[in-house]
Design a protein around this motif. Structure first.
Motif, PDB file in Angstrom:
ATOM      1  N   VAL A  31       9.488  23.739 -38.700  1.00  0.00           N
ATOM      2  CA  VAL A  31       8.743  23.091 -37.704  1.00  0.00           C
ATOM      3  C   VAL A  31       9.125  23.373 -36.360  1.00  0.00           C
ATOM      4  CG1 VAL A  31       7.840  20.951 -36.742  1.00  0.00           C
ATOM      5  CG2 VAL A  31       7.767  21.274 -39.236  1.00  0.00           C
ATOM      6  N   ASN A  32      10.546  23.131 -36.295  1.00  0.00           N
ATOM      7  CA  ASN A  32      11.082  23.608 -34.900  1.00  0.00           C
ATOM      8  C   ASN A  32      10.762  25.013 -34.300  1.00  0.00           C
ATOM      9  OD1 ASN A  32      12.957  22.615 -32.830  1.00  0.00           O
ATOM     10  ND2 ASN A  32      14.448  24.078 -33.584  1.00  0.00           N
ATOM     11  N   LYS A  33      10.783  26.071 -35.241  1.00  0.00           N
ATOM     12  CA  LYS A  33      10.319  27.386 -34.971  1.00  0.00           C
ATOM     13  C   LYS A  33       9.051  27.285 -34.362  1.00  0.00           C
ATOM     14  CE  LYS A  33       9.989  31.989 -36.823  1.00  0.00           C
ATOM     15  NZ  LYS A  33      10.248  32.894 -37.837  1.00  0.00           N
ATOM     16  N   VAL A  34       8.102  26.665 -34.899  1.00  0.00           N
ATOM     17  CA  VAL A  34       6.700  26.656 -34.482  1.00  0.00           C
ATOM     18  C   VAL A  34       6.565  25.886 -33.047  1.00  0.00           C
ATOM     19  CG1 VAL A  34       4.566  25.548 -34.841  1.00  0.00           C
ATOM     20  CG2 VAL A  34       5.866  26.494 -36.952  1.00  0.00           C
ATOM     21  N   TYR A  35       7.345  24.834 -32.958  1.00  0.00           N
ATOM     22  CA  TYR A  35       7.294  24.216 -31.585  1.00  0.00           C
ATOM     23  C   TYR A  35       7.762  24.817 -30.625  1.00  0.00           C
ATOM     24  CZ  TYR A  35       5.504  19.617 -33.545  1.00  0.00           C
ATOM     25  OH  TYR A  35       4.704  18.699 -34.233  1.00  0.00           O
ATOM     26  N   ASN A  36       8.737  25.811 -30.834  1.00  0.00           N
ATOM     27  CA  ASN A  36       9.361  26.581 -29.787  1.00  0.00           C
ATOM     28  C   ASN A  36       8.441  27.932 -29.305  1.00  0.00           C
ATOM     29  OD1 ASN A  36      12.107  25.239 -29.086  1.00  0.00           O
ATOM     30  ND2 ASN A  36      12.672  25.734 -31.124  1.00  0.00           N
ATOM     31  N   GLN A  37       8.012  28.341 -30.550  1.00  0.00           N
ATOM     32  CA  GLN A  37       6.859  29.556 -30.142  1.00  0.00           C
ATOM     33  C   GLN A  37       5.707  28.587 -29.394  1.00  0.00           C
ATOM     34  OE1 GLN A  37       5.894  31.343 -33.804  1.00  0.00           O
ATOM     35  NE2 GLN A  37       7.845  32.793 -33.634  1.00  0.00           N
TER      36      GLN A  37
END
Length: 130
Positions: free
Chosen positions: A53-59
């Motif tokens: 989820v952190n990866k998604v939000y950062n992208q």
């Protein structure tokens, strides 16, 4: 926000989450300025790793779809504007070349392909009419 993750899909989980958030914005299911669940909450709700989820939000942040505030969390970018830059259009052209090639090789006719595009594009026009 309700996401449908297909754990047996060839599409990576982070890409499924990202795509569904972008579609949610386009369909008006997520409003500009609307808060998204915290990383921990969304990971718990859909049963995935919080780093995903952190990866998604950062992208999504890098692409301008969301803003992240330390105290208030993640929200749909309230100042979201069309970004039809030359770089975006070049990326879109490449993506469409790949999708078109796959459709052609799978026997999808030109008319069927254009119908798919129109139907999908028109589903987002509903948001403009609201």
């Amino acid at each position: 926000m309700f996401l449908h993750i297909q754990f047996d899909s060839e599409t990576p989980i982070y890409q499924q989450v990202k795509n569904q958030i972008i579609r949610g914005i386009a369909l008006g299911e997520l409003s500009l300025g609307e808060s998204l669940p915290s990383v921990r909450q969304l990971a718990s709700d859909i049963g995935i790793n919080l780093h995903t989820v952190n990866k998604v939000y950062n992208q999504l942040k890098l692409e301008g779809w969301v803003v992240i505030h330390r105290k208030s969390g993640v929200m749909v970018n309230p100042d979201l504007k069309a970004n039809k830059s030359p770089d975006y259009l070049a990326g879109l052209d490449t993506l469409l070349k790949n999708i078109t090639a796959e459709a052609y090789l799978n026997g999808v006719s030109r008319e069927e392909f254009i119908d798919f595009i129109q139907k999908n594009y028109d589903s987002y026009k509903i948001r403009e009419e609201k």
